[in-house]
Design a protein around this motif. Sequence first.
Motif, PDB file in Angstrom:
ATOM      1  N   HIS A 182      32.064  43.331  34.370  1.00 32.64           N
ATOM      2  CA  HIS A 182      31.854  44.769  34.560  1.00 32.64           C
ATOM      3  C   HIS A 182      31.254  45.415  33.321  1.00 32.64           C
ATOM      4  O   HIS A 182      30.672  46.494  33.410  1.00 32.64           O
ATOM      5  CB  HIS A 182      33.171  45.451  34.952  1.00 32.64           C
ATOM      6  N   TYR A 211      26.688  48.668  38.453  1.00 31.61           N
ATOM      7  CA  TYR A 211      28.060  49.130  38.647  1.00 31.61           C
ATOM      8  C   TYR A 211      28.412  50.240  37.662  1.00 31.61           C
ATOM      9  O   TYR A 211      29.002  51.259  38.036  1.00 31.61           O
ATOM     10  CB  TYR A 211      29.021  47.950  38.478  1.00 31.61           C
ATOM     11  N   ASP A 234      41.482  53.176  41.503  1.00 29.23           N
ATOM     12  CA  ASP A 234      41.148  51.755  41.433  1.00 29.23           C
ATOM     13  C   ASP A 234      40.472  51.270  42.716  1.00 29.23           C
ATOM     14  O   ASP A 234      39.563  50.440  42.666  1.00 29.23           O
ATOM     15  CB  ASP A 234      42.412  50.928  41.172  1.00 29.23           C
ATOM     16  N   LYS A 290      36.963  49.912  41.768  1.00 30.22           N
ATOM     17  CA  LYS A 290      36.995  48.466  41.553  1.00 30.22           C
ATOM     18  C   LYS A 290      37.174  47.658  42.829  1.00 30.22           C
ATOM     19  O   LYS A 290      36.819  46.480  42.870  1.00 30.22           O
ATOM     20  CB  LYS A 290      38.152  48.092  40.611  1.00 30.22           C
ATOM     21  N   THR A 347      31.015  47.890  44.095  1.00 29.62           N
ATOM     22  CA  THR A 347      32.221  47.685  43.292  1.00 29.62           C
ATOM     23  C   THR A 347      32.600  46.216  43.154  1.00 29.62           C
ATOM     24  O   THR A 347      33.361  45.871  42.250  1.00 29.62           O
ATOM     25  CB  THR A 347      33.413  48.449  43.895  1.00 29.62           C
ATOM     26  N   TYR A 348      32.114  45.367  44.054  1.00 30.01           N
ATOM     27  CA  TYR A 348      32.578  43.983  44.023  1.00 30.01           C
ATOM     28  C   TYR A 348      31.487  42.925  44.118  1.00 30.01           C
ATOM     29  O   TYR A 348      31.759  41.736  43.924  1.00 30.01           O
ATOM     30  CB  TYR A 348      33.615  43.742  45.118  1.00 30.01           C
ATOM     31  N   GLU A 376      39.846  44.511  36.155  1.00 25.65           N
ATOM     32  CA  GLU A 376      38.477  44.895  36.528  1.00 25.65           C
ATOM     33  C   GLU A 376      37.694  43.744  37.128  1.00 25.65           C
ATOM     34  O   GLU A 376      36.650  43.960  37.746  1.00 25.65           O
ATOM     35  CB  GLU A 376      37.727  45.440  35.305  1.00 25.65           C
ATOM     36  N   PRO A 393      37.806  43.304  42.128  1.00 20.32           N
ATOM     37  CA  PRO A 393      36.581  43.095  42.908  1.00 20.32           C
ATOM     38  C   PRO A 393      36.453  41.690  43.479  1.00 20.32           C
ATOM     39  O   PRO A 393      35.893  41.517  44.569  1.00 20.32           O
ATOM     40  CB  PRO A 393      35.453  43.407  41.911  1.00 20.32           C
TER      41      PRO A 393
END
Length: 448
Positions: A197, A205, A302, A306, A316-317, A351, A355
């Motif tokens: 991330h 992201y 979150d 995430k 996010t993932y 983090e 994801p």
Amino acid sequence: MRRLTPALALGLAALLVGTPAAAGTNTGTRNSYGTKATYAPGQNPRSYQRPPAGFTPVFTENVSRHGSRAATDGEDADLVLALRKKAEAAGALTAKGRAFGPKVQALQNAMSTVGYGDLSGRGKREIHDTAVRMQQRLPGLFQRIAGDKEKIDVVSSGQGRAVDSANLYAAALAGTDPALKPLIGPTRTDVDLLYFHKAAGGAAYRDYIANDQRLASTLKSITGQPTTHRAARDVLKKLFKGAFVDRLADDDRVAAATAVYNLYAIAPAMSDESPGGKGWGMERFISKRDAAWFGYLSDAEDFYEKGPGFAGADITYKMADVVLDDFFKKVEAKRAGTGDLGAELRFTHAEEIIPLAALMGLPGSTKGATAEQPYTYADNPWRGASAAPLGSNIQWDVFRKGDTYLVRMLYNEQETAFRTGCRPIAKGSSFYDLDELERCFGRAGSAS
């Protein structure tokens, strides 16, 4: 939840108006702690399914979040203590408010001694015990690794608590069998893999987090609900007299109550450092109802930042694919005979775990939110305490018979089905043919 800006923090401390207040500890529900929930294995080891006849373990790999830790800084405690000092000067402390200050100061001192962001005593035990249980689950594998002199690779994000977790895990494995010690390589760093991330692959992201207006407006609408303001007043009035609380601006009340909640949430992770190791008693200072609400707000942030996030979007993932790809590559190398590893051990952060769980479609991480149905506990199963508690982990154990390779997945040490569309070798089985997983995850051309 989002931190206060430095300007707001100074403003809260400077005004008779705002800086946070107290915290709670261990009698709320587990979900109220969000991703600060402490670790517990998800399944009794006696209940694991046995591999089919003739299959023996030949490889294992994991990715683990670091263990329980101190808060990453002293901001919440500083703000709480500053507000308490002003309330004391104004004669505005309640009985709980008077008892609260020494608790917060002691917790802050303990976190400073441990080191902000560093593993606590509990966190070190979580990691050690998880490693020992891995060896106990797979004694034949580790005997084979020792006998065949296969290597155990250990890799981390490079962040202190992840490096420490990696080293502790490796040491615990070596402690179960000294013959493993020379086979465990020094912990290496791979930022692109385990801190993605913040790495080059996370650029889109990071732009989403900083600039996406839908994200900002959604989180603002969730946090800005009347329940938040009611809960904030409720939290603060346990500590300070009503007239004092009423003089605080709405946003400052929320900021102060959030700091109380944050201290409540981190306290169990610091249980070993509490007086007599009996806990900090922070739950005295926040009701279960209010802790649950602020836990929900933390989970909402979150979830959108995430986790599954907005339905139809994978920003996010998507970047977690580097980890999933590495999982497959290590198993495929074992099958092809091109790898010399007996185990691959990875250590990272929430983090990355959150994801990855969403990318893999793990339980609770399968449903995004829509504009018509935003994230709530009532209609979405995602919970931070389940998705990525401190010490959370995903593990693949690989078993071989002839040319057939089977994979079993454990999520927080619980046997877990692969995502919908992946077919186990039999109904209800926890074992999947590697060829089937490659098909299910779209790894065309990877099968031997």
